[in-house]
Design a protein around this motif. Structure first.
Motif, PDB file in Angstrom:
ATOM      1  N   GLY A 151      11.262   3.492 -10.228  1.00 25.68           N
ATOM      2  CA  GLY A 151      10.494   3.478  -9.030  1.00 25.68           C
ATOM      3  C   GLY A 151       9.120   3.245  -9.031  1.00 25.68           C
ATOM      4  N   VAL A 152       8.653   3.397 -10.287  1.00 26.22           N
ATOM      5  CA  VAL A 152       6.954   3.284 -10.362  1.00 26.22           C
ATOM      6  C   VAL A 152       6.687   2.010 -10.865  1.00 26.22           C
ATOM      7  N   LEU A 153       5.798   1.239 -10.408  1.00 29.07           N
ATOM      8  CA  LEU A 153       4.955   0.098 -10.929  1.00 29.07           C
ATOM      9  C   LEU A 153       4.338   0.480 -12.100  1.00 29.07           C
ATOM     10  N   VAL A 154       4.770   0.125 -13.229  1.00 28.83           N
ATOM     11  CA  VAL A 154       4.044   0.745 -14.540  1.00 28.83           C
ATOM     12  C   VAL A 154       3.011  -0.241 -15.252  1.00 28.83           C
ATOM     13  N   HIS A 155       3.564  -1.860 -15.011  1.00 32.88           N
ATOM     14  CA  HIS A 155       2.389  -2.695 -15.562  1.00 32.88           C
ATOM     15  C   HIS A 155       2.485  -3.795 -14.624  1.00 32.88           C
ATOM     16  N   GLN A 156       1.314  -4.394 -14.695  1.00 32.77           N
ATOM     17  CA  GLN A 156       1.089  -5.662 -13.967  1.00 32.77           C
ATOM     18  C   GLN A 156       0.376  -6.692 -14.683  1.00 32.77           C
ATOM     19  N   ASP A 194       0.975  -1.164  -0.181  1.00 33.37           N
ATOM     20  CA  ASP A 194       0.058   0.020  -0.029  1.00 33.37           C
ATOM     21  C   ASP A 194       1.026   1.270  -0.015  1.00 33.37           C
ATOM     22  N   SER A 195       1.041   1.881  -1.165  1.00 33.33           N
ATOM     23  CA  SER A 195       1.763   3.111  -1.340  1.00 33.33           C
ATOM     24  C   SER A 195       3.061   3.182  -0.560  1.00 33.33           C
ATOM     25  N   VAL A 196       3.898   2.124  -0.989  1.00 38.93           N
ATOM     26  CA  VAL A 196       5.210   2.061  -0.305  1.00 38.93           C
ATOM     27  C   VAL A 196       6.148   3.017  -1.043  1.00 38.93           C
ATOM     28  N   THR A 197       6.867   3.928  -0.317  1.00 41.44           N
ATOM     29  CA  THR A 197       7.767   4.799  -0.744  1.00 41.44           C
ATOM     30  C   THR A 197       9.117   4.711   0.009  1.00 41.44           C
ATOM     31  N   LYS A 198      10.206   4.889  -0.741  1.00 39.90           N
ATOM     32  CA  LYS A 198      11.521   4.841  -0.154  1.00 39.90           C
ATOM     33  C   LYS A 198      12.326   5.995  -0.862  1.00 39.90           C
ATOM     34  N   SER A 199      13.063   6.863  -0.173  1.00 37.57           N
ATOM     35  CA  SER A 199      14.089   7.488  -0.923  1.00 37.57           C
ATOM     36  C   SER A 199      15.404   7.380  -0.199  1.00 37.57           C
ATOM     37  N   TYR A 200      16.253   7.605  -0.938  1.00 37.80           N
ATOM     38  CA  TYR A 200      17.804   7.656  -0.515  1.00 37.80           C
ATOM     39  C   TYR A 200      18.348   9.051  -0.840  1.00 37.80           C
ATOM     40  N   SER A 201      18.591   9.647   0.169  1.00 36.92           N
ATOM     41  CA  SER A 201      18.985  11.292   0.151  1.00 36.92           C
ATOM     42  C   SER A 201      18.626  11.904  -1.324  1.00 36.92           C
ATOM     43  N   GLY A 202      17.214  11.989  -1.027  1.00 39.32           N
ATOM     44  CA  GLY A 202      16.386  13.134  -1.944  1.00 39.32           C
ATOM     45  C   GLY A 202      15.981  12.330  -3.358  1.00 39.32           C
ATOM     46  N   THR A 203      16.774  11.138  -3.544  1.00 36.03           N
ATOM     47  CA  THR A 203      16.058  10.217  -5.075  1.00 36.03           C
ATOM     48  C   THR A 203      15.241   9.377  -4.559  1.00 36.03           C
TER      49      THR A 203
END
Lengths: 346, 252
Positions: free
Chosen positions: B212-217, B5-14
């Motif tokens: 970083g985005v799930l584009v197709h499934q 569910d809307s999982v997000t992870k950034s490493y130093s701004g990216t």
């Protein structure tokens, strides 16, 4: 991967024949027993080496003086050697798994230097401080120094095999210089060398008993052996197996620091031991700590006993500090080991 | 079922994984594909609680990974990362044995012993059981790691690039085994894989990521089309149907 059908082992069948014993396990137990006997023999020799005569016939004849000497000096000294040898070797092993590098031990990463600095600080601030307080402060300093080392390692961009020991040596060098500076200022250089170079000649009844603390710490290390082995596989493996990697690291940090602090306060630093013994044991028996800890303990005790006996006999009736013998012998063995590893990898 | 569910992870701004939401069905093989830096491995690490997420939630078989004790999770999910630098001298048997740790707590029973032997058998390691890891080839070592997570006997198995270091023969055998784990033992296997054709032949569901985005499934038939793959990889890939499998041709 050749088996076409997957067999999930059924819970019901408990065929004892399937629960195979590890091949070679009985043989290893036998070796372990033989090793124990060898260490006991060395310990027995250690009891009868010294300036004053203590001989078996005297003891059998009930010579009170000989018995006194045995209980007041020889037994404490031998016990101190065995306890310190065991603990320092095991502490080295635990530290190597914690940082996942074979070329470190408490005396090469700043732990021992920090403990020494701690004792120096107490000695300057409270000259009459009881030994327990000195040990406590040494312990706190050792924890701080080791934690600093681990923190620096955590910030290194890439874990280079050679970088880890180099960082340790540099850190130890800095802390050691600070210690020497203050010792110089307060005219304590002479005293400082008591802690920096391990020496068992001052061990008497009443002056070594604190070393039993390290026996307890070593046992704790053995009981957590599986955890340290898993931690040696890395943080991801540890987490996958449902264990708390940080908690294991903290436990290791405490065990290693306290063992170093107690040993430094009671008999002084015992260099190289924590480096060579775990490496030899690793080559012979691997790194599964369940098996490696008993061997490391045995080799550690045996090696220090041997060095102490050499130190006491080489220029009899005078003594050479055991730390000196160990440095010469240890460095030689370690060098040979390194060259051997290189040959193996080549 | 794995709910993401809307999982997000950034490493130093990216932002490496950007608000990914999806459901991975229970049972079957799910492959995560995508170009380098798409966030596939990071997503797998987030799902398996190896890396803490910045925001979002993941639940596996109803267990919220943020709240469930790690030890309990270790009994229902096993993860193998891609980079495994083990410097220790450990015997294959001992390594595989550690897979039982969540169950045995370090005191293996006869039952644990059976799992260990079965896992080693599965990966053709029985002959190597008493060898040290540092005496093995890269492929043998990779198989030993897989055997360890297999011995963990979890319903969910997450493998980051399981074909790492494996030659063609062992790659095919590994994928067949993954298929059998799903078909015969009902496990849910999620793999990160670079080879789209292995993904096409062996998975039930494919997730395609990009930046970083799930584009197709979708099913292999849905994903293995020129349009979808161009969208994911930015190159033209011709799709041929060979023996009922859709194969992408992109070598020339």
């Amino acid at each position: 991967m050749s088996a076409p059908v997957l067999n999930r082992p059924a819970a019901a069948e408990q065929d004892p024949a399937v629960a195979v014993r590890r091949p070679g396990k009985p043989a290893e137990t036998t070796w372990l027993l033989l090793g124990t006997v060898a260490v006991l023999l060395l310990a027995a020799v250690s009891l009868f080496v010294g300036v004053s005569d203590v001989t078996l016939p005297q003891l059998l004849a009930g010579d009170a003086e000989a018995w006194d000497l045995l209980w007041i000096s020889r037994v404490p000294r031998t016990l101190a050697v065995v306890l310190a040898g065991t603990a320092v070797a095991v502490a080295g092993l635990i530290m190597q798994l914690m940082v996942r590098n074979r070329f470190v031990e408490p005396s090469t990463v700043g732990t021992v230097e920090s403990a020494t600095l701690g004792i120096l600080v107490v000695t300057v601030a409270l000259p009459a401080a009881p030994i327990m307080l000195k040990m406590g402060v040494a312990g706190v300093f050792a924890l701080g120094g080791t934690a600093l080392f681990l923190a620096v390692l955590g910030r290194l961009p890439a874990r280079n095999t050679l970088l880890v020991p180099i960082v340790g040596i540099m850190l130890g060098g800095v802390i050691g210089s600070v210690t020497t500076f203050f010792a110089y200022r307060y005219d304590l250089l002479q005293t400082l060398s008591n802690w920096m170079i391990g020496d068992f000649s001052g061990v008497l009844r009443g002056r070594y008993e604190l070393l039993w603390i390290v026996a307890a710490l070593t046992l704790a290390g053995y009981l957590a052996a599986d955890r340290f082995t898993v931690a040696g596989l890395g943080a991801d493996f540890t987490t996958n197996l449902g264990m708390n990697h940080k908690a294991i690291m903290r436990l290791g940090l405490v065990l290693v620091s306290l063992i170093s602090a107690v040993v430094v306060t009671t008999v002084g630093a015992v260099p190289f031991l924590g480096l060579i013994v775990p490496n030899i044991v690793s080559l012979l028996f691997g790194d599964n700590l369940r098996r490696a800890v008993p061997w490391t303990a045995l080799f550690g005790a045996g090696f220090v006993l041997l060095c102490d006996i050499i130190g006491r006999t080489i220029r009899f009736p005078y003594e050479v500090p055991v730390g000196m013998v160990m440095s010469v012998l240890g460095a030689t063995i370690f060098l040979a080991l390194l060259l051997r590893t290189r040959k193996r990898n080549a | 079922m794995i709910c993401i569910d809307s999982v997000t992870k950034s490493y130093s701004g990216t932002t490496v994984v950007d608000a990914v939401s999806t459901t991975i069905p229970a049972g079957g093989v799910t492959s995560i594909i995508g170009p380098n830096g798409a966030g596939k491995s990071t997503l797998l690490s987030l799902i398996s609680r190896l890396v803490p997420m910045d925001s979002g939630a993941v639940s596996i078989a109803g267990l919220d990974i943020g709240r469930t004790p790690s030890k309990q999770l270790a009994k229902s999910m096993a993860i193998l990362r891609q980079e495994n630098h083990i410097t220790m001298r450990l015997r294959v048997r001992d390594l595989v044995g550690f897979g039982r740790f969540p169950h045995s707590g370090g005191h293996p029973t006869a039952q644990d012993e059976k799992h260990i032997l079965a896992a080693m058998e599965q990966l053709d390691l029985t002959q190597l059981a008493d060898r040290f890891l540092d005496e093995l080839s890269g492929g043998q070592r990779q198989r030993a790691y897989i055997a360890m997570v297999l011995a963990q006997d979890t319903d969910y198995l997450l493998l980051d690039e399981p074909l790492n270091n494996l030659d063609m023969k062992h790659s095919v055998e590994m994928m067949r085994m993954i298929r059998r784990l799903a078909d015969e033992l009902g496990k849910t296997v999620v793999i990160v894989i670079h080879d789209i054709n292995f993904a096409s032949c062996y998975s039930d569901t494919i997730l395609a990521m990009r930046e970083g985005v799930l584009v197709h499934q979708g099913t292999p038939a849905e994903i293995m089309t020129g349009d979808v793959l161009r969208d994911v990889y930015d190159i033209d890939i011709r799709i041929e149907e060979i023996d009922g499998n859709r194969i992408g041709v992109y070598f020339a």
